[in-house]
Design a protein around this motif. Sequence first.
Motif, PDB file in Angstrom:
ATOM      1  N   LEU A 112      -4.580  31.961  36.108  1.00 49.46           N
ATOM      2  CA  LEU A 112      -4.055  31.404  37.359  1.00 49.46           C
ATOM      3  C   LEU A 112      -4.881  31.911  38.534  1.00 49.46           C
ATOM      4  N   TRP A 113      -5.241  30.979  39.432  1.00 47.78           N
ATOM      5  CA  TRP A 113      -6.046  31.330  40.600  1.00 47.78           C
ATOM      6  C   TRP A 113      -5.356  30.805  41.857  1.00 47.78           C
ATOM      7  N   ASP A 114      -5.486  31.550  42.955  1.00 49.47           N
ATOM      8  CA  ASP A 114      -5.061  31.063  44.270  1.00 49.47           C
ATOM      9  C   ASP A 114      -6.286  30.514  44.982  1.00 49.47           C
ATOM     10  N   ILE A 115      -6.266  29.211  45.266  1.00 49.22           N
ATOM     11  CA  ILE A 115      -7.420  28.582  45.908  1.00 49.22           C
ATOM     12  C   ILE A 115      -6.969  27.793  47.119  1.00 49.22           C
ATOM     13  N   SER A 116      -7.926  27.443  47.959  1.00 48.60           N
ATOM     14  CA  SER A 116      -7.623  26.590  49.104  1.00 48.60           C
ATOM     15  C   SER A 116      -7.211  25.208  48.601  1.00 48.60           C
ATOM     16  N   VAL A 117      -6.250  24.614  49.291  1.00 49.25           N
ATOM     17  CA  VAL A 117      -5.775  23.274  48.910  1.00 49.25           C
ATOM     18  C   VAL A 117      -6.924  22.273  48.885  1.00 49.25           C
ATOM     19  N   SER A 118      -7.908  22.475  49.745  1.00 51.65           N
ATOM     20  CA  SER A 118      -9.026  21.534  49.828  1.00 51.65           C
ATOM     21  C   SER A 118      -9.917  21.580  48.591  1.00 51.65           C
ATOM     22  N   HIS A 119      -9.781  22.643  47.757  1.00 53.29           N
ATOM     23  CA  HIS A 119     -10.642  22.796  46.579  1.00 53.29           C
ATOM     24  C   HIS A 119     -10.002  22.281  45.296  1.00 53.29           C
ATOM     25  N   ILE A 120      -8.811  21.696  45.387  1.00 55.88           N
ATOM     26  CA  ILE A 120      -8.182  21.103  44.205  1.00 55.88           C
ATOM     27  C   ILE A 120      -8.983  19.884  43.761  1.00 55.88           C
ATOM     28  N   VAL A 121      -9.188  19.750  42.430  1.00 51.01           N
ATOM     29  CA  VAL A 121      -9.907  18.588  41.905  1.00 51.01           C
ATOM     30  C   VAL A 121      -8.970  17.775  41.030  1.00 51.01           C
ATOM     31  N   ASP A 123      -7.183  16.218  38.008  1.00 51.90           N
ATOM     32  CA  ASP A 123      -6.804  16.738  36.672  1.00 51.90           C
ATOM     33  C   ASP A 123      -6.601  18.241  36.643  1.00 51.90           C
ATOM     34  N   ASP A 124      -6.687  18.915  37.793  1.00 49.14           N
ATOM     35  CA  ASP A 124      -6.317  20.332  37.836  1.00 49.14           C
ATOM     36  C   ASP A 124      -4.870  20.488  37.382  1.00 49.14           C
ATOM     37  N   ILE A 125      -4.559  21.627  36.769  1.00 54.03           N
ATOM     38  CA  ILE A 125      -3.190  21.951  36.405  1.00 54.03           C
ATOM     39  C   ILE A 125      -2.631  22.898  37.459  1.00 54.03           C
ATOM     40  N   LEU A 126      -1.594  22.454  38.173  1.00 48.35           N
ATOM     41  CA  LEU A 126      -0.958  23.257  39.208  1.00 48.35           C
ATOM     42  C   LEU A 126       0.237  24.004  38.641  1.00 48.35           C
ATOM     43  N   GLN A 127       0.370  25.261  39.018  1.00 47.41           N
ATOM     44  CA  GLN A 127       1.555  26.047  38.684  1.00 47.41           C
ATOM     45  C   GLN A 127       2.501  25.964  39.880  1.00 47.41           C
ATOM     46  N   LEU A 128       3.678  25.372  39.690  1.00 47.63           N
ATOM     47  CA  LEU A 128       4.616  25.145  40.784  1.00 47.63           C
ATOM     48  C   LEU A 128       5.923  25.865  40.507  1.00 47.63           C
ATOM     49  N   THR A 129       6.371  26.649  41.473  1.00 48.43           N
ATOM     50  CA  THR A 129       7.631  27.368  41.361  1.00 48.43           C
ATOM     51  C   THR A 129       8.451  27.156  42.630  1.00 48.43           C
ATOM     52  N   THR A 130       9.655  27.678  42.622  1.00 50.85           N
ATOM     53  CA  THR A 130      10.576  27.512  43.747  1.00 50.85           C
ATOM     54  C   THR A 130       9.923  27.910  45.070  1.00 50.85           C
ATOM     55  N   GLY A 131      10.008  27.002  46.047  1.00 50.87           N
ATOM     56  CA  GLY A 131       9.460  27.278  47.374  1.00 50.87           C
ATOM     57  C   GLY A 131       8.065  26.732  47.595  1.00 50.87           C
ATOM     58  N   ASN A 132       7.349  26.375  46.514  1.00 54.95           N
ATOM     59  CA  ASN A 132       5.989  25.846  46.665  1.00 54.95           C
ATOM     60  C   ASN A 132       6.011  24.434  47.236  1.00 54.95           C
ATOM     61  N   GLN A 133       5.012  24.134  48.075  1.00 50.31           N
ATOM     62  CA  GLN A 133       4.821  22.763  48.523  1.00 50.31           C
ATOM     63  C   GLN A 133       3.812  22.094  47.602  1.00 50.31           C
ATOM     64  N   ILE A 134       4.115  20.870  47.227  1.00 52.85           N
ATOM     65  CA  ILE A 134       3.214  20.117  46.347  1.00 52.85           C
ATOM     66  C   ILE A 134       2.093  19.559  47.214  1.00 52.85           C
ATOM     67  N   CYS A 135       0.858  19.986  46.927  1.00 52.01           N
ATOM     68  CA  CYS A 135      -0.253  19.664  47.817  1.00 52.01           C
ATOM     69  C   CYS A 135      -1.089  18.478  47.329  1.00 52.01           C
ATOM     70  N   SER A 136      -0.839  17.987  46.128  1.00 47.74           N
ATOM     71  CA  SER A 136      -1.493  16.768  45.641  1.00 47.74           C
ATOM     72  C   SER A 136      -0.525  16.039  44.729  1.00 47.74           C
ATOM     73  N   ASP A 137      -0.613  14.710  44.729  1.00 46.65           N
ATOM     74  CA  ASP A 137       0.220  13.950  43.795  1.00 46.65           C
ATOM     75  C   ASP A 137      -0.092  14.408  42.376  1.00 46.65           C
ATOM     76  N   CYS A 138       0.940  14.617  41.564  1.00 49.62           N
ATOM     77  CA  CYS A 138       0.705  15.064  40.192  1.00 49.62           C
ATOM     78  C   CYS A 138       1.838  14.608  39.292  1.00 49.62           C
ATOM     79  N   VAL A 139       1.655  14.854  37.990  1.00 52.49           N
ATOM     80  CA  VAL A 139       2.639  14.475  36.979  1.00 52.49           C
ATOM     81  C   VAL A 139       3.066  15.735  36.247  1.00 52.49           C
ATOM     82  N   VAL A 140       4.377  15.911  36.066  1.00 52.10           N
ATOM     83  CA  VAL A 140       4.879  17.097  35.372  1.00 52.10           C
ATOM     84  C   VAL A 140       4.369  17.087  33.939  1.00 52.10           C
ATOM     85  N   ALA A 141       3.677  18.170  33.550  1.00 56.11           N
ATOM     86  CA  ALA A 141       3.117  18.280  32.202  1.00 56.11           C
ATOM     87  C   ALA A 141       3.955  19.183  31.311  1.00 56.11           C
TER      88      ALA A 141
END
Length: 782
Positions: A112-121, A123-141
């Motif tokens: 797991l890495w903390d990166i700038s939102v602008s560096h998301i590509v 098909d990246d896999i985002l780790q989302l937990t309570t309180g996080n803002q979703i910064c790109s459209d994605c599908v729950v995997a």
Amino acid sequence: MERLPTDTQTGLSREEVRTRTQQGLINGEEEMKTQSVGQIVRKNIITPFNILNLILGALVFSVGSYKNMLFIGVAVCNTIVGCFQEIRAKKTIDKLSLISSPKAHVLRDGKLWDISVSHIVLDDILQLTTGNQICSDCVVASGSCEVNESLITGESDPIVKQVGDHLLSGSFIVSGTCRAQVEHVGKENYAAKITGSAKYVKKTNSEIMKSINLIIRIIGFALIPVGLVLFYKEMVVSNSSYAQAIVSTVAALVGMVPEGLVLLTSIVLASSVVRLSFHNALVQELYSIEMLARVDTICLDKTGTITEGAMQVDEMEPLINTLTPEQMGAAVAAVTFTLQDQNPTAQAMREKYPDNPGWESLSTVPFSSARKWSGVNFADHGTFVIGAGEFIMGERFASLHEKEDKAAAKGQRVLLLAHSSLPFEADGRELPTDIQPIALLYLSDRIRKSARETLQYFADQNVDLKVISGDSAVTVANIAKKAGLEHADRWVDATTLHTNEEIQAAVRKYTVFGRVTPQQKLQIVKALKADGHTVAMTGDGVNDVLALKESDCSIAMASGSDAARTVSQIVLLDSDFASMPHIVAEGRRSINNLQRSSSLFLIKAFFSTILAVCFIFIQSRYPFQPIQFTLLNALAIGFPSFVLSLEPNRERLHGRFMLNIIKKAIPGTLTMVFSVLLLEAVNFYVKLPYEQLSTAAVVLMAFTMFMILFRVCMPFNGKHVLLFVTMCVAFVLAYIFMGNMFSLTPLNAPMLLILLPLIFASVSMFMMFLHLIERILMRRVN
């Protein structure tokens, strides 16, 4: 586009990320909030005034009058000060922007890495937990979660998301943990498509900028023809030498240039940026400070302004007497501490009942927005359930509807605490059949402690507040009333407003707007502006973006969406609306002081322009030299104006900027022009030598300018007295000890005989012009 297979354990590899980046499938580069240091330096060095000063300095240098080049040194100092202040403000903005910039948690190469939102590509896999803002459209995997899409839709009810469900950028995770595969990046994101309509260039609605640019254009057009004609007159008509003609012409043109006015504006606004940073406000557009000072209407949302965005338990109403209130409170604590839900409702109940009884749980059912309840089966205590009464009791809850309706009318939410001695049914997911109600819990939005004081401040300042929310109008109105908002009983459900005309009528009549769509928020702002209001808009969601962009001054909460922060001119880093009185007061301080100090620069520019034109038709030589203007500008205008521009000033703004500074400038300008012309008329008979005439003109002008400074310093306090006395003493000392340098001769009897009556005459003229402008002409204008 070929999609990469989802692997929720490892995510993308470094090579896959590099490939996606090269293909341009990246969220996008962050926009620069500020100019670079190089751009700031170039902007301050390469200005029309600096170029003109350089040309005028070269002309004076060419005739060997080196001391008269001192105005070049002043211009250099002005440029350095301007660069320093703007760079200081830039560093403050950059630092605060870095602190407030969002981060994304991504899985790459199994880590797991903390990166700038602008560096998301893609098909990246985002780790989302309570309180996080979703910064790109994605599908729950993998995993599941509940999502709050209020920043997108304005509705605050959470939505359950399972594997395969879509998560929209701009929404928040309310509870649960999941990993999701990014399916859209950059402009393809849902939030980006909504905000795309806000990405238009809106001209800065700055009256100060328009006024200063108008003054510069008028004087700029006058400079060249006045300079050429005056030089011709000095050479041909007055029979001056080439050197004398150059020095006299340059003196006239230097006086006409209001370069200090532009510098003063930049410094005052840049200083405000730094001051506002102390109140956790990030200013992203310099001239928004002016709009803050002029705001007469603020549109705000309930959440984050009046309320904290959190819930509180107001009371518990027992429905049975077989359990004590303490036992019921222990049951609520046992359920909430066992389930450990992080949604606002669960947090409010844990805060109300903080003592965990430590009961042993046998099975649990976590809350979901589908079932609307959660519960725990405890050993020796049976099953306790908390949730929406109609979902727990079904038709049996009808007898309690009246209580629920009364609570809703007060802006409260009602939860039912129910009990059964039996465990959950159907694999532990269905309620026991003998479930019985035992108490009602009344919850409400927690009103900010500072809300009443903040709302009262704006009421005292005659700033109209409009509460615009996606929630129920009745609920919002009741919360606003509890917070102390004036006219909170004037509310309307925006679903009943269908046309622009209806919205135009509504903004004049109502204070609270409920069930408002993003498009309606935009229409409300436009309607207020059409009625002549200067509108500030506060917001935190994607649904606020269009209205934020359209408003005269847009203010975003740092805890809100990236889109809202991007389009806003000011960001409240602590997301606390209580900062607004300080921010508005800072805007007023800046603009009031700027108006007062600007009049000094305008007096000099107007006086020099009128006098230069007059001396085209007067046979005498122009009585001033550039170095004399440098002395007077520094002591009577430059230093005092900067000191006065940075002091406290919370007066309300009145009138227009241009009219206000012209009103202040005209009496002084006319007094100075007529004083010098009277001196020339007297000298037609007395025949003072040029050096003595020039000295007399400087002394007369200095007296008049210090008389104007005296009025500008009113009302006097210790600092104003010190400033005024220091400047007067500095002029006297410069005259006595540096007279030769400034081409000043000692005063003699003929000079005093001329000056004393003219000084009395200048006082009389100043009072007369002041009365004429303030009591007669400006009354007609207003």
